[in-house]
Design a protein around this motif. Structure first.
Motif, short mmCIF file in Angstrom:
data_model
loop_
_atom_site.label_atom_id
_atom_site.label_comp_id
_atom_site.label_asym_id
_atom_site.label_seq_id
_atom_site.Cartn_x
_atom_site.Cartn_y
_atom_site.Cartn_z
N GLU A 61 1.00 -1.18 0.09
CA GLU A 61 -0.28 -0.26 0.06
C GLU A 61 0.44 1.11 -0.15
N MET A 69 -7.23 -0.04 -10.04
CA MET A 69 -7.26 -0.70 -8.26
C MET A 69 -8.50 -0.11 -7.35
N TYR A 70 -8.77 1.09 -7.75
CA TYR A 70 -10.60 1.33 -7.06
C TYR A 70 -11.59 0.29 -6.30
N LEU A 90 -6.46 2.63 1.49
CA LEU A 90 -7.58 1.89 0.55
C LEU A 90 -7.32 0.68 0.34
N LEU A 91 -5.96 0.44 0.54
CA LEU A 91 -6.34 -1.67 0.60
C LEU A 91 -7.26 -1.87 1.63
N LYS A 92 -8.26 -3.82 1.28
CA LYS A 92 -9.18 -3.35 2.50
C LYS A 92 -7.69 -4.40 3.56
N ARG A 93 -8.04 -4.75 5.01
CA ARG A 93 -7.07 -5.11 5.74
C ARG A 93 -7.49 -6.71 5.94
N PHE A 116 -10.39 -2.81 -5.55
CA PHE A 116 -9.93 -3.23 -4.36
C PHE A 116 -10.69 -3.30 -3.27
N HIS A 117 -11.05 -1.72 -3.32
CA HIS A 117 -11.53 -0.54 -2.27
C HIS A 117 -12.65 -0.83 -2.49
N SER A 120 -3.00 6.84 -0.85
CA SER A 120 -3.73 7.13 -2.32
C SER A 120 -3.54 6.18 -3.05
N GLY A 121 -2.75 4.55 -2.78
CA GLY A 121 -2.65 4.15 -3.41
C GLY A 121 -1.98 2.37 -3.12
N LYS A 179 -12.70 -3.05 5.61
CA LYS A 179 -12.09 -1.30 4.44
C LYS A 179 -11.77 -0.14 6.22
#
Lengths: 300, 268
Positions: free
Chosen positions: A61, A265-266, B51-54, A268-269, A64-65, B44
């Motif tokens: 991570e 990649m969003y 932004l990545l989920k854990r 994934f979020h 912001s990306g 989330k």
């Protein structure tokens, strides 16, 4: 109100698709996302034979990306056709197959194998992956090589060809022109930016490959600038991507010159991001009196 | 088609610190209905820059109450944010994910060994409960739990004690055997006929070797950096002995084919 766009004679019900590698072939996410609602499903890069990809960690991570160095792991074209394309048969959306290779011959082999696959509307040629040693980005950073691989692919492809460009170049305009000169039907950009992250506690690279490709909202302004420059350099359509999270972001890319956009990649979020973005683009058009989304392409 | 994976804004009903840097957070969530021991959820964050989920393993789930409990160590932004959240706040959870521990394999076994190294212990608690629910006697289950020591604190040992015989080890010798979980197993001369384990990679490597030398079936739960949690991104791969059916190479997705693998099937 019209959200549909046309690229190389292919009609898209809306300009929103996934960025290759962030959505597989839609199999996993189809549990949450109605693939029929998308402009297209862009599949993860596929080669002539299975690729193992890079060692782990492949993911980190960043602000912001994220960075990734998957190394284009893929099951090879045989399994892809039997499993992934078969799965996509039942859906009412365009299918764009992303093709990768180490050599010209490998790209051509995959392109030829897809000639008779009616489920495939377009090909996207990955000449911009920063995470594989041979091929990949090498073809996408030298204009002469890019033009040559583009024309070779075009000679062998049955479907219209999108060349996916790397942002890791001095002049994106020059690369866009090279793809156009090679006969590309469209270009897509940007792929990820080569990046590095160090775990200072372990004194190690965060990603085993040392470098990885940076994506996400952090790179969006770079991507918008490159889409603007590329779309002014060529006449062929541009598919814009890089950190899109909302309908507003998508509109920004289209105003910069993109005819369609991809969400990377969003996904994934927020796995529902693309569906939400389509809705937000519609709302933007309604609220600002735009009757046809094509009106805004390159309007700045 | 019935959804196998649920994505739900889930309400926190209890948060507590249970050891130094170790927290327990319980959620009211529909995910509780379907969890198997060893599965995990993606949490989330609420941050625009993380932004990545854990991925966090499920420590306990209660179908009748509709709750799950996560026990985790605060290692970065996501776990810290979660640890600071109060009852009444909610987080978006995606799950249950992954395969979980194979419970049937333990049915005819008399010496079932659960090995939890540090923050690897939580998913084994739900496994212990599930094993007991199949009618396995407490005397057949031994849980070996490894800690750094009393200073950082020990956790979950009392809850494991209700389902299994508990043996502990600690790096500083302040609780149980001084040394690793493997030292404790050797000291007690345990003779497992099946092993389930979760913990740091050096521990899992030692267990894999131990099990292979003695021809004991062993199931280990792995951890790897992941972006999606559902099998799309191919970030969380583990090397496999045989070609994986999905990837067609000697690589399997920890999030989907795992996180639990038969120890002999993976190259760690």
């Amino acid at each position: 109100m019209n959200l549909s766009v046309e690229i190389a004679g292919i009609k898209f019900k809306n300009p929103v698709m996934d960025g290759s590698g962030t959505f597989g072939s839609g199999i996993e996410y189809s549990e949450f996302v109605d693939l029929n609602a998308l402009g297209a499903v862009v599949t993860k890069g596929v080669a002539n034979v299975p690729w193992e990809g890079n060692p782990v960690p492949r993911i980190a991570e960043t602000p912001s990306g994220m960075m990734n160095a998957i190394g284009l792991q893929n099951p090879g074209i045989d399994v892809f056709i039997e499993r992934d394309l078969k799965f996509l048969e039942g859906f009412d959306t365009n299918v764009i197959v992303n093709v990768c290779g180490h050599t010209e011959e490998e790209y051509i082999e995959v392109v030829k194998r897809l000639r008779d696959e009616s489920r495939v509307q377009m090909l996207e040629i990955n000449v911009s992956c920063p995470n594989v040693k041979a091929g990949g980005m090498a073809f996408g950073t030298d204009p002469a090589q890019l033009e040559k691989i583009t024309s070779l692919v075009k000679k062998n492809a049955a479907q219209p060809v999108i060349m996916k460009l790397s942002p890791n170049v001095t002049s994106i305009s020059e690369m866009a022109k090279a793809a156009e000169a090679g006969g590309a039907d469209a270009i897509s950009l940007i792929n990820t930016l080569t990046a590095m992250k160090i775990d200072i506690h372990k004194r190690k690279f965060a990603i085993a490959n040392k470098t990885g490709g940076l994506s996400g909202p952090a790179i969006r302004p770079v991507a918008v600038r490159m889409v603007y420059e590329a779309s002014h350099a060529v006449k062929i359509p541009v598919i814009g991507m890089g950190g899109i999270t909302s309908g507003e972001d998508a509109v920004e890319f289209m105003m910069a010159g993109a005819r369609a956009v991809a969400v990377g990649m969003y996904n994934f979020h927020d796995h529902a991001a693309m569906i939400r973005i389509i809705g937000e683009m519609e709302s933007f058009c309604r609220e600002t009196g735009i009757r046809d989304i094509n009106e805004i392409i390159g309007c700045v | 088609m019935e959804k196998k994976i649920i994505n739900e804004e889930s309400l926190i009903i209890k948060t507590e610190k249970i050891a130094e840097g170790v927290f327990s957070t319980a959620f009211k969530t529909g995910i509780a209905e379907k969890c198997l021991p060893g599965q995990f959820v993606m949490v989330k964050t609420k941050s625009d820059s993380h932004l990545l989920k854990r991925p966090i393993s499920i420590c306990e789930s209660d179908i009748s109450e509709g709750t799950i409990r996560l026990v985790y160590r605060t290692v970065g932004y996501g776990t810290k944010e979660l640890s600071l959240a109060k009852e009444g706040e909610s987080f978006e959870l995606l799950g249950p994910l992954g395969n979980g521990f194979p419970i049937d394999e333990a049915q005819d076994k008399k010496n079932i060994l659960l090995i939890g190294g540090g923050i690897g212990a939580p998913p084994l608690l739900s496994l212990a409960r599930a094993l007991r629910l199949t009618g396995i006697d407490k005397s057949c289950i031994t849980a070996v739990l490894g800690y750094s020591g009393m200073k950082a604190g020990i956790f979950l040992n009392e809850e494991f004690g209700k389902e299994a015989n508990v043996i502990m080890s600690s790096d500083d010798g302040s609780v149980g055997t001084r040394g690793t979980v493997m030292d404790a197993i050797k000291e007690r001369e345990l003779k497992p006929d099946i092993i389930y384990a979760c913990g740091p990679m050096p521990m899992l490597k030692a267990i894999k070797l131990y099990a292979e030398e003695r021809f004991i079936p062993a199931y280990i739960s792995l951890e790897e950096k992941m972006a999606c949690g559902v099998g799309v991104c191919l970030g969380c791969m583990v090397k496999t002995k045989e070609k994986d059916n999905h990837s067609k190479v000697n690589n399997a997705r920890v999030c989907t084919e795992g996180p639990v693998f038969e120890a002999g099937a993976v190259e760690i």
